[in-house]
Design a protein around this motif. Structure first.
Motif, PDB file in Angstrom:
ATOM      1  N   GLU A  41     -29.942 -15.916 -65.582  1.00 32.69           N
ATOM      2  CA  GLU A  41     -30.841 -17.062 -65.499  1.00 32.69           C
ATOM      3  C   GLU A  41     -30.758 -17.690 -64.114  1.00 32.69           C
ATOM      4  OE1 GLU A  41     -30.864 -18.620 -70.149  1.00 32.69           O
ATOM      5  OE2 GLU A  41     -30.067 -19.898 -68.555  1.00 32.69           O
ATOM      6  N   LEU A  56     -45.918 -24.962 -69.184  1.00 36.67           N
ATOM      7  CA  LEU A  56     -44.572 -25.263 -69.692  1.00 36.67           C
ATOM      8  C   LEU A  56     -43.683 -24.022 -69.777  1.00 36.67           C
ATOM      9  CD1 LEU A  56     -45.326 -27.911 -72.448  1.00 36.67           C
ATOM     10  CD2 LEU A  56     -44.430 -28.271 -70.140  1.00 36.67           C
ATOM     11  N   SER A  57     -44.234 -22.888 -70.147  1.00 37.26           N
ATOM     12  CA  SER A  57     -43.431 -21.668 -70.235  1.00 37.26           C
ATOM     13  C   SER A  57     -44.367 -20.469 -70.219  1.00 37.26           C
ATOM     14  CB  SER A  57     -42.566 -21.647 -71.502  1.00 37.26           C
ATOM     15  OG  SER A  57     -43.376 -21.650 -72.667  1.00 37.26           O
ATOM     16  N   THR A 111     -44.388 -15.741 -69.741  1.00 34.79           N
ATOM     17  CA  THR A 111     -43.774 -14.469 -69.385  1.00 34.79           C
ATOM     18  C   THR A 111     -44.677 -13.753 -68.398  1.00 34.79           C
ATOM     19  OG1 THR A 111     -42.613 -14.205 -71.504  1.00 34.79           O
ATOM     20  CG2 THR A 111     -43.035 -12.193 -70.221  1.00 34.79           C
ATOM     21  N   HIS A 152     -39.280 -14.198 -67.544  1.00 32.70           N
ATOM     22  CA  HIS A 152     -39.606 -15.290 -68.457  1.00 32.70           C
ATOM     23  C   HIS A 152     -39.286 -16.590 -67.728  1.00 32.70           C
ATOM     24  CE1 HIS A 152     -39.781 -12.300 -71.701  1.00 32.70           C
ATOM     25  NE2 HIS A 152     -38.627 -11.841 -71.227  1.00 32.70           N
ATOM     26  N   TYR A 153     -40.185 -17.562 -67.792  1.00 32.10           N
ATOM     27  CA  TYR A 153     -39.921 -18.824 -67.104  1.00 32.10           C
ATOM     28  C   TYR A 153     -40.202 -20.015 -68.011  1.00 32.10           C
ATOM     29  CZ  TYR A 153     -44.933 -19.662 -66.423  1.00 32.10           C
ATOM     30  OH  TYR A 153     -46.265 -19.900 -66.635  1.00 32.10           O
ATOM     31  N   GLU A 154     -39.546 -21.122 -67.668  1.00 34.60           N
ATOM     32  CA  GLU A 154     -39.709 -22.376 -68.404  1.00 34.60           C
ATOM     33  C   GLU A 154     -39.690 -23.537 -67.423  1.00 34.60           C
ATOM     34  OE1 GLU A 154     -37.335 -25.090 -71.747  1.00 34.60           O
ATOM     35  OE2 GLU A 154     -36.665 -23.045 -71.280  1.00 34.60           O
ATOM     36  N   LEU A 199     -38.802 -27.073 -66.323  1.00 30.92           N
ATOM     37  CA  LEU A 199     -37.768 -28.027 -66.729  1.00 30.92           C
ATOM     38  C   LEU A 199     -38.122 -29.461 -66.364  1.00 30.92           C
ATOM     39  CD1 LEU A 199     -34.486 -26.085 -65.790  1.00 30.92           C
ATOM     40  CD2 LEU A 199     -35.730 -26.116 -67.974  1.00 30.92           C
ATOM     41  N   VAL A 253     -37.974 -24.811 -62.185  1.00 26.46           N
ATOM     42  CA  VAL A 253     -38.290 -23.786 -63.175  1.00 26.46           C
ATOM     43  C   VAL A 253     -37.043 -22.959 -63.455  1.00 26.46           C
ATOM     44  CG1 VAL A 253     -39.703 -21.746 -63.657  1.00 26.46           C
ATOM     45  CG2 VAL A 253     -40.681 -23.665 -62.392  1.00 26.46           C
ATOM     46  N   GLN A 254     -36.809 -22.694 -64.732  1.00 26.19           N
ATOM     47  CA  GLN A 254     -35.728 -21.775 -65.122  1.00 26.19           C
ATOM     48  C   GLN A 254     -36.347 -20.410 -65.379  1.00 26.19           C
ATOM     49  OE1 GLN A 254     -32.374 -22.799 -67.972  1.00 26.19           O
ATOM     50  NE2 GLN A 254     -33.593 -21.446 -69.273  1.00 26.19           N
ATOM     51  N   CYS A 255     -35.795 -19.390 -64.721  1.00 31.36           N
ATOM     52  CA  CYS A 255     -36.314 -18.039 -64.868  1.00 31.36           C
ATOM     53  C   CYS A 255     -35.240 -17.139 -65.476  1.00 31.36           C
ATOM     54  CB  CYS A 255     -36.738 -17.466 -63.519  1.00 31.36           C
ATOM     55  SG  CYS A 255     -38.107 -18.347 -62.731  1.00 31.36           S
ATOM     56  N   ARG A 256     -35.636 -16.347 -66.433  1.00 33.18           N
ATOM     57  CA  ARG A 256     -34.730 -15.372 -67.040  1.00 33.18           C
ATOM     58  C   ARG A 256     -35.278 -13.982 -66.780  1.00 33.18           C
ATOM     59  NH1 ARG A 256     -34.644 -12.916 -71.948  1.00 33.18           N
ATOM     60  NH2 ARG A 256     -36.241 -14.311 -72.795  1.00 33.18           N
TER      61      ARG A 256
END
Length: 334
Positions: free
Chosen positions: A190, A201-202, A204, A233-235, A237, A250-253
């Protein structure tokens, strides 16, 4: 151990002599009738496989390969009765596996693995223009037995100006297991990124990536046959403001880890990373000295015990200061 060419984070360095005690003594070759009619450079490459073809070609060009005492041309034809003399020449990459003392921020270490919190500005692996002063050099100084492990245990990398967590296998068995986990996409990675604009908001991003067709320094989203699968995948924050422009944390996985993946994927949606000099807009460069990106969380199965392990590190000081400037609080580790 072979590295899957479709695996994450392509390591663009190929120096088969590095770390193997390469011998640069003159090499005398007596060609045989079976070589008659073949190109000379191909014959020589087959007889001295310890050196790459590109290096041998350079030696041909520079006059370090002779046939019966006369400078040879690689495109020449072998007749099968010549004496070929190769005078190997050291290159910068031959010292790429030299141990170098450096301060390493080691988050975890045991007999099988080491988890490093890499600072921005540190190159991970030797390559063109960076044959010393890399993380690999520091690893070899800290853990000399890594000289016997391919790439000194490195299984993935971070861009030079990206900070955060990396795992290293300290044994061949551990490295092999980590590579298999990456191939199976079970390693949890992450990142936190500060981007220009306000994404949804989120989401892929499932877009293959390949080398940019016009600018070889860049990567790009592509449908070309050579493009490799890439999934992020992103969200969203939190949002803030920088120079009266909206920015978002942004949080990216990652499921995959292609070169520049997060930077390319976010830019493809119109949300370039703050400070990104390669994929961002030039007039927005002065606001941060590097891409605002950190590998914040890393999770994997321990190669020896199978135990799930996970690490989280605080944001690098410069990234934390940037968030404070834009009015965003650093998220707590969940």
């Amino acid at each position: 151990m072979p590295f899957d060419p479709d695996l994450d984070d392509e390591l663009d360095a190929d120096f088969p002599n590095a770390g193997t005690g390469a011998d640069f003594a003159p090499i005398t070759l007596q060609l045989a009738p079976a070589h008659c009619g073949q190109r000379l450079d191909k014959v020589v490459a087959g007889l001295v496989p310890q050196f790459s073809r590109s290096r041998l070609q350079q030696w041909f060009d520079d006059g370090h390969v002779t046939v019966d005492g006369k400078p040879a041309k690689g495109k020449g034809t072998a007749y099968g009765d010549e004496t070929v003399l190769v005078l190997p020449q050291p290159a910068p990459e031959d010292t790429a596996y030299t141990p170098e003392a450096m301060a390493l921020d080691i988050v975890h270490e045991d007999d099988a693995i080491m988890v490093i919190n890499k600072p921005a500005g540190l190159v991970v692996h030797p390559g063109s223009g960076n044959w010393s002063g890399t993380l690999l050099n520091g690893l070899l100084h800290h853990c000399p037995q890594l000289v016997s492990v391919p790439r000194a245990g490195i299984v993935h990398r971070l861009d030079k100006d990206t900070s955060g967590l990396m795992v290293v296998g300290k044994t061949l068995e551990a490295q092999t297991d980590l590579v298999r986990q990456l191939q199976a996409r079970t390693v949890k990675r992450e990142y936190l990124a500060l981007v220009w604009g306000t994404p949804r908001l989120s989401g892929t991003i499932d877009s293959p990536i390949s080398r940019h067709p016009k600018d070889r320094v860049k990567m790009a989203v592509s449908n070309a046959p050579m493009a490799k699968p890439a999934i992020t995948h992103y969200e969203l924050l939190e949002t803030g403001e920088l120079d009266r422009r909206p920015v978002s944390l942004v949080q990216c996985r990652l499921e995959t880890g292609r070169t520049h993946q997060i930077r390319v994927h976010m830019q493809s949606l119109g949300y370039a990373l703050v400070g990104d000099t390669v994929y961002g807009k030039p007039h927005l460069m002065p606001f941060f000295h590097r891409q605002a990106l950190q590998a914040r969380r890393l999770g994997l199965s321990h190669p020896s015990t199978g135990e799930h392990m996970e690490w989280v590190v605080p944001l690098a000081a410069d990234f934390a200061e940037l968030l404070e400037r834009v009015g965003i609080e650093e998220p707590e580790a969940a």
